[in-house]
Design a protein around this motif. Sequence first.
Motif, short mmCIF file in Angstrom:
data_model
loop_
_atom_site.label_atom_id
_atom_site.label_comp_id
_atom_site.label_asym_id
_atom_site.label_seq_id
_atom_site.Cartn_x
_atom_site.Cartn_y
_atom_site.Cartn_z
N MET B 158 0.83 -1.20 0.00
CA MET B 158 0.00 0.00 0.00
C MET B 158 0.87 1.25 0.00
O MET B 158 0.59 2.21 -0.73
CB MET B 158 -0.92 0.00 1.23
N ALA B 159 1.89 1.22 0.82
CA ALA B 159 2.80 2.36 0.87
C ALA B 159 3.43 2.57 -0.51
O ALA B 159 3.48 3.68 -1.03
CB ALA B 159 3.88 2.14 1.91
N ASN B 161 2.31 1.74 -3.25
CA ASN B 161 1.27 2.18 -4.17
C ASN B 161 1.08 3.68 -4.13
O ASN B 161 0.61 4.29 -5.08
CB ASN B 161 -0.05 1.48 -3.81
N GLY B 162 1.45 4.28 -3.02
CA GLY B 162 1.28 5.71 -2.88
C GLY B 162 2.30 6.52 -3.66
O GLY B 162 2.14 7.72 -3.84
N LEU B 163 3.31 5.84 -4.17
CA LEU B 163 4.39 6.54 -4.87
C LEU B 163 3.99 6.88 -6.30
O LEU B 163 4.41 6.22 -7.25
CB LEU B 163 5.64 5.66 -4.87
N VAL B 164 3.21 7.93 -6.43
CA VAL B 164 2.76 8.34 -7.76
C VAL B 164 3.69 9.42 -8.28
O VAL B 164 3.89 10.44 -7.63
CB VAL B 164 1.33 8.88 -7.70
N THR B 165 4.26 9.19 -9.44
CA THR B 165 5.18 10.18 -10.03
C THR B 165 4.84 10.39 -11.49
O THR B 165 3.96 9.76 -12.04
CB THR B 165 6.63 9.70 -9.92
N ALA B 174 11.96 5.75 -6.87
CA ALA B 174 11.41 6.04 -5.55
C ALA B 174 11.09 4.74 -4.82
O ALA B 174 11.36 4.58 -3.63
CB ALA B 174 10.15 6.90 -5.68
#
Lengths: 205, 205
Positions: B158-159, B161-165, B174
Amino acid sequence: MAGEKTQLRVDARQNRDRIVASARETFAADGLDVSMTEIARRAGVGVATLYRRFPTKDALVREVFAEQLEACTGEVRGAAEDPDPWRGFCRAVEKLCEMQARDRGFSAAFLTAFPEAVPVDGMRAMAEEAFAGVVTRAKATGRLRPDFTTDDLTLVLMANNGLVTDSVEAAVAASRRLVAYFLQAFQARDPLPPPVSLGLRDALG
Amino acid sequence: MAGEKTQLRVDARQNRDRIVASARETFAADGLDVSMTEIARRAGVGVATLYRRFPTKDALVREVFAEQLEACTGEVRGAAEDPDPWRGFCRAVEKLCEMQARDRGFSAAFLTAFPEAVPVDGMRAMAEEAFAGVVTRAKATGRLRPDFTTDDLTLVLMANNGLVTDSVEAAVAASRRLVAYFLQAFQARDPLPPPVSLGLRDALG
DNA sequence: CGGAAAACGGAAGGAGCCTTCCACTTGGGC
DNA sequence: GCCCAAGTGGAAGGCTCCTTCCGTTTTCCG
């Protein structure tokens, strides 16, 4: 940033306040994907009233999260004044992540979504500046690993943002555990595998 | 999972393949929020053709990510066979996160969005089971902290998954750094008492 | 080769959302 | 108490999206 239209009619003022309160609650609970109609309904006003105060949804979002951002900056500044820099660092990270976990809309507004959010960016920059000070001092004590960068805070916040759960409490619990892991990793130890961030590639052979 | 409608007309078969390929690319690049019309356009077919094969958007998503999930399971199983359990554990986490980072739609499909994704859940359960074995063995060597739970994998994913670039490469970079931090945190802090080398029989159940 | 069934494309239905418009109501200075 | 501008609510415009429908084209079996 205040004192523009203080001469609002009293009923208008009340409605405006209800709108902001309603929007804040709703964004916090369900994120930014709530219709303006729904926000108006919860505030007990018509949608036109909402649009009279905030010409666009972006404007409403900015208004709602402006003070949240201020609270963020405040937390970081408070942490910066902790006599123990490492503890201050931990506190800053913990606080920011908890705030984020408690408010889905805030996460979204803070990290992604709205490129028009100029005041948001300004405020964010201030928080980052304050945080940079905390980092420097924490490194000086030797507790924080030297290769930690302020970009890593973004990394943490983005990661934390990914923790989407059913209830707020579950999100906070997950966030706590995540942060605990992070803080252990951030403590000075052996050198890091990959160097800095953004724009780099090729790390593990 | 195959052999249901092998007697598709050849043109239909080709179109179906193009649709899936197009959908996979598009989902990977832009996430799940792409219109069916857009997917059809990129595949060079009409939207009706798309709907003839996949009665709903959910169905298309499931089809597209079914094999991605299989690849996931494969990776975990491969990691499970590593002679060094800790290295296997690291490999599993690294691989899963990289796959996730490379494919935005996959992340979304895997973690959130589609509660109807039954085959997804089934496949996911298999991957989790395989992973549980890796965890048990890695703990047995004393390298993995004993309080690690398989839920922590979900936390990591989940964490991650939060890495949107902006770009895929930035996301992967990242993700690498994130995973590096996690793996350091997951290592047992103080070397545990000597790895008790009893058989693994009990543990695996 | 011929025709029926399968497959096709694009238009159109139905829903939801952001935003605007307009006739009606209300506050508050005179 | 009057009156007008500020304020208001709800309907409707315009857009996008998922999905369905239907007349036409294509495949392939006999």
